[in-house]
Design an enzyme around this catalytic site. Structure first.
Site, PDB file in Angstrom:
ATOM      1  N   CYS A 117       0.994  -1.355   0.180  1.00 19.93           N
ATOM      2  CA  CYS A 117       0.299   0.099  -0.284  1.00 19.93           C
ATOM      3  C   CYS A 117       0.934   1.916   0.029  1.00 19.93           C
ATOM      4  CB  CYS A 117      -1.194  -0.384   0.881  1.00 19.93           C
ATOM      5  SG  CYS A 117      -1.919  -1.671   0.996  1.00 19.93           S
ATOM      6  N   HIS A 258      -3.412   7.040   2.521  1.00 19.72           N
ATOM      7  CA  HIS A 258      -4.458   5.639   1.581  1.00 19.72           C
ATOM      8  C   HIS A 258      -5.367   5.445   2.300  1.00 19.72           C
ATOM      9  CE1 HIS A 258      -4.682   1.715   0.738  1.00 19.72           C
ATOM     10  NE2 HIS A 258      -3.874   0.903   1.655  1.00 19.72           N
ATOM     11  N   ASN A 288     -10.304  -0.161  -0.788  1.00 25.81           N
ATOM     12  CA  ASN A 288      -8.487   0.006  -1.112  1.00 25.81           C
ATOM     13  C   ASN A 288      -7.692  -1.398  -2.194  1.00 25.81           C
ATOM     14  OD1 ASN A 288      -5.656  -0.143   0.160  1.00 25.81           O
ATOM     15  ND2 ASN A 288      -6.100  -1.486   1.334  1.00 25.81           N
TER      16      ASN A 288
HETATM   17  O1  UT7 Z   1      -3.945  -1.198   3.330  1.00 28.00           O
HETATM   18  C1  UT7 Z   1      -2.690  -1.599   4.741  1.00 28.00           C
HETATM   19  C2  UT7 Z   1      -3.705  -2.609   5.018  1.00 28.00           C
HETATM   20  N1  UT7 Z   1      -4.951  -2.802   5.605  1.00 28.00           N
HETATM   21  C3  UT7 Z   1      -5.544  -2.418   6.797  1.00 28.00           C
HETATM   22  O2  UT7 Z   1      -4.616  -1.353   7.135  1.00 28.00           O
HETATM   23  C4  UT7 Z   1      -6.254  -2.574   7.305  1.00 28.00           C
HETATM   24  C5  UT7 Z   1      -6.919  -2.413   8.784  1.00 28.00           C
HETATM   25  N2  UT7 Z   1      -7.424  -2.967   9.571  1.00 28.00           N
HETATM   26  C6  UT7 Z   1      -8.345  -2.606   9.492  1.00 28.00           C
HETATM   27  O3  UT7 Z   1      -8.563  -1.802   8.842  1.00 28.00           O
HETATM   28  C7  UT7 Z   1      -9.828  -3.931  10.756  1.00 28.00           C
HETATM   29  O4  UT7 Z   1      -9.143  -4.056  11.201  1.00 28.00           O
HETATM   30  C8  UT7 Z   1     -10.452  -4.280   9.880  1.00 28.00           C
HETATM   31  C9  UT7 Z   1     -11.887  -3.670   9.391  1.00 28.00           C
HETATM   32  C10 UT7 Z   1      -9.576  -5.279   8.945  1.00 28.00           C
HETATM   33  C11 UT7 Z   1     -11.559  -5.063  11.173  1.00 28.00           C
HETATM   34  O5  UT7 Z   1     -12.244  -4.141  11.757  1.00 28.00           O
HETATM   35  P1  UT7 Z   1     -12.060  -4.365  12.823  1.00 28.00           P
HETATM   36  O6  UT7 Z   1     -13.161  -3.489  13.900  1.00 28.00           O
HETATM   37  O7  UT7 Z   1     -10.701  -4.555  13.469  1.00 28.00           O
HETATM   38  O8  UT7 Z   1     -12.685  -5.799  13.305  1.00 28.00           O
HETATM   39  P2  UT7 Z   1     -12.758  -7.596  13.986  1.00 28.00           P
HETATM   40  O9  UT7 Z   1     -11.119  -8.091  13.269  1.00 28.00           O
HETATM   41  O10 UT7 Z   1     -11.799  -7.152  15.930  1.00 28.00           O
HETATM   42  O11 UT7 Z   1     -13.617  -8.217  13.987  1.00 28.00           O
HETATM   43  C12 UT7 Z   1     -14.618  -7.939  14.392  1.00 28.00           C
HETATM   44  C13 UT7 Z   1     -15.775  -8.712  14.682  1.00 28.00           C
HETATM   45  C14 UT7 Z   1     -15.518  -9.741  14.472  1.00 28.00           C
HETATM   46  O12 UT7 Z   1     -16.460 -10.779  14.612  1.00 28.00           O
HETATM   47  P3  UT7 Z   1     -16.239 -11.593  16.649  1.00 28.00           P
HETATM   48  O13 UT7 Z   1     -14.952 -12.192  16.845  1.00 28.00           O
HETATM   49  O14 UT7 Z   1     -16.259  -9.891  17.501  1.00 28.00           O
HETATM   50  O15 UT7 Z   1     -17.567 -12.110  16.861  1.00 28.00           O
HETATM   51  C15 UT7 Z   1     -15.173 -10.718  12.605  1.00 28.00           C
HETATM   52  O16 UT7 Z   1     -14.862 -11.679  12.975  1.00 28.00           O
HETATM   53  O17 UT7 Z   1     -16.045  -8.430  13.211  1.00 28.00           O
HETATM   54  C16 UT7 Z   1     -16.449 -10.053  12.705  1.00 28.00           C
HETATM   55  N3  UT7 Z   1     -16.198  -9.772  10.609  1.00 28.00           N
HETATM   56  C17 UT7 Z   1     -16.865  -9.332  10.064  1.00 28.00           C
HETATM   57  N4  UT7 Z   1     -18.479  -9.205  10.654  1.00 28.00           N
HETATM   58  C18 UT7 Z   1     -19.180  -8.977   9.681  1.00 28.00           C
HETATM   59  C19 UT7 Z   1     -14.577  -9.464  10.153  1.00 28.00           C
HETATM   60  N5  UT7 Z   1     -15.121  -8.953   9.286  1.00 28.00           N
HETATM   61  C20 UT7 Z   1     -16.435  -8.884   9.155  1.00 28.00           C
HETATM   62  C21 UT7 Z   1     -17.174  -8.695   7.862  1.00 28.00           C
HETATM   63  N6  UT7 Z   1     -18.726  -8.558   8.228  1.00 28.00           N
HETATM   64  N7  UT7 Z   1     -17.353  -8.468   7.174  1.00 28.00           N
END
Ligand code: UT7
Length: 334
Positions: A117, A258, A288
């Site tokens: 990225c 980004h 992204n």
């Molecule tokens: O370009 C550089 C690279 N990438 C980034 O910069 C991305 C950086 N990270 C992020 O943007 C965020 O961490 C994410 C968008 C990837 C995830 O958001 P989060 O608020 O950190 O969520 P999480 O991974 O802690 O997940 C929270 C919950 C989980 O469920 P439980 O365990 O709380 O029951 C996940 O399983 O959300 C669930 N979850 C989803 N639910 C519905 C994860 N993805 C999804 C989804 N739809 N697509």
């Protein structure tokens, strides 16, 4: 990294976005997710995706042609092409060479740059060196990724986050009195590699039935960890570049971070103390697009006349590696 001595400036911008759109509603039919979750956790509403047979060099070439047209140039005028990407057409030949052939830039040489990225900022910094030291007068810097080619569309944690697109700029020497690219801070930390990576297909895990069965040719991410590092990384280098150039945050016309997550962008802007009106955010439409997010942001800001000649702009990126950086520039296009 030292300051640029005689500057390079951006003289044209182009983008290429595939026609096909995948909305959050479409994603709901593919994985266990909701439009609400995606909007509130990421800010994404839709993403563009290539059609079968459409590849990276198609998008990169389209963006490059738009740049040539905007500047009224012949492809033969281009001396160098850098394609920042993690999704090249193939491991080799370089996508830059395929683009060279497709656009007819017979006098150019070029290569691909893998900076995830941060690829576009890395590539911009390399291109700027060749211009500022007088080696080249016209350099095409392209950020292009077909993320749909390395995404597991059964993994809701990653598949909702990415899109396909390309963005390109032309770098040329700044004229007297112009500043163009003023300064750059580029960083990497290999210790972050384990949080965002694609393990299969390279020399460590050459492609086999096993690597495919284990889904090793897809993006793997520890989202929470990347999130934290991204906010701090982009805010720190942006603050540093402003401070060491004596630029007050209030004099900044545009901050182009980004586009990985709206919450990362907001948190980073807050840490920087930059007003929301100055922050470019278009993640809702593209998701992204890895190396393409920043040139797309510049293109839209230019098209919308949000930036004018003389405006100060900070670009900031964070991605796999970890890689991150910031570039301070004065916009020199009318
Ligand atoms: O370009 C550089 C690279 N990438 C980034 O910069 C991305 C950086 N990270 C992020 O943007 C965020 O961490 C994410 C968008 C990837 C995830 O958001 P989060 O608020 O950190 O969520 P999480 O991974 O802690 O997940 C929270 C919950 C989980 O469920 P439980 O365990 O709380 O029951 C996940 O399983 O959300 C669930 N979850 C989803 N639910 C519905 C994860 N993805 C999804 C989804 N739809 N697509």
């Amino acid at each position: 990294m030292s300051k640029v001595v005689s500057a390079a400036k951006i003289t044209a911008v182009g983008i290429a976005v595939p026609d096909r759109i995948l909305t959050n509603k479409d994603m709901e039919t593919m994985v266990d997710t909701t439009d609400h979750w995606i909007r509130t956790r990421t800010g994404i509403v839709q993403r563009h995706m290539v059609k079968p047979g459409e590849c990276n060099s198609d998008l990169a070439s389209r963006a490059a042609r738009q740049v040539l047209q905007a500047r009224g140039l012949d492809p033969l005028d281009i001396q160098m092409i850098i394609v920042a990407t993690v999704t090249p057409d193939m491991f080799f030949p370089p996508t830059a060479c395929i683009v060279q052939e497709k656009i007819g830039a017979k006098n150019a040489w070029g290569f691909d740059l893998s900076g995830a990225c941060s690829g576009f900022l890395y590539a911009l910094s390399v291109g700027a060196q060749f211009v500022s030291n007088g080696t080249c007068r016209k350099v095409l810097v392209i950020g292009s990724d077909v993320m749909s080619s390395i995404i597991d569309f059964h993994d809701r944690a990653t598949c909702v986050l990415f899109g396909d697109a390309a963005g390109a700029v032309l770098l040329e020497p700044a004229e007297e009195g112009e500043k163009g690219i003023m300064d750059m801070i580029l960083r990497s930390d290999g210790a972050g590699g384990k949080y965002l990576y694609m393990p299969g297909g390279g020399s460590m895990n050459p492609p086999s039935h096993e690597t495919v069965d284990k889904k090793m040719h897809y993006v793997h991410q520890d989202g929470k960890t990347v999130f934290k590092f991204a906010v701090k990384g982009m805010a720190d280098v942006s603050q540093e570049i402003l401070a060491r150039n004596g630029v007050d945050i209030k004099d900044l016309k545009l901050f182009v971070p980004h586009q990985a997550n709206k919450r990362i962008i907001d948190a980073c802007a807050e840490k920087l103390g930059v007003d929301q009106s100055v922050v470019l955010c278009n993640i809702e439409r593209y998701a992204n697009t890895t190396a393409a997010t920043i040139p797309i942001g510049l293109y839209e800001a230019h098209q919308d006349k949000r930036i004018q000649k003389g405006d100060l702009i900070v670009l900031a990126s964070f991605g796999a590696g970890f890689t991150w950086g910031s570039i301070l520039l004065r916009w020199e296009m009318n």
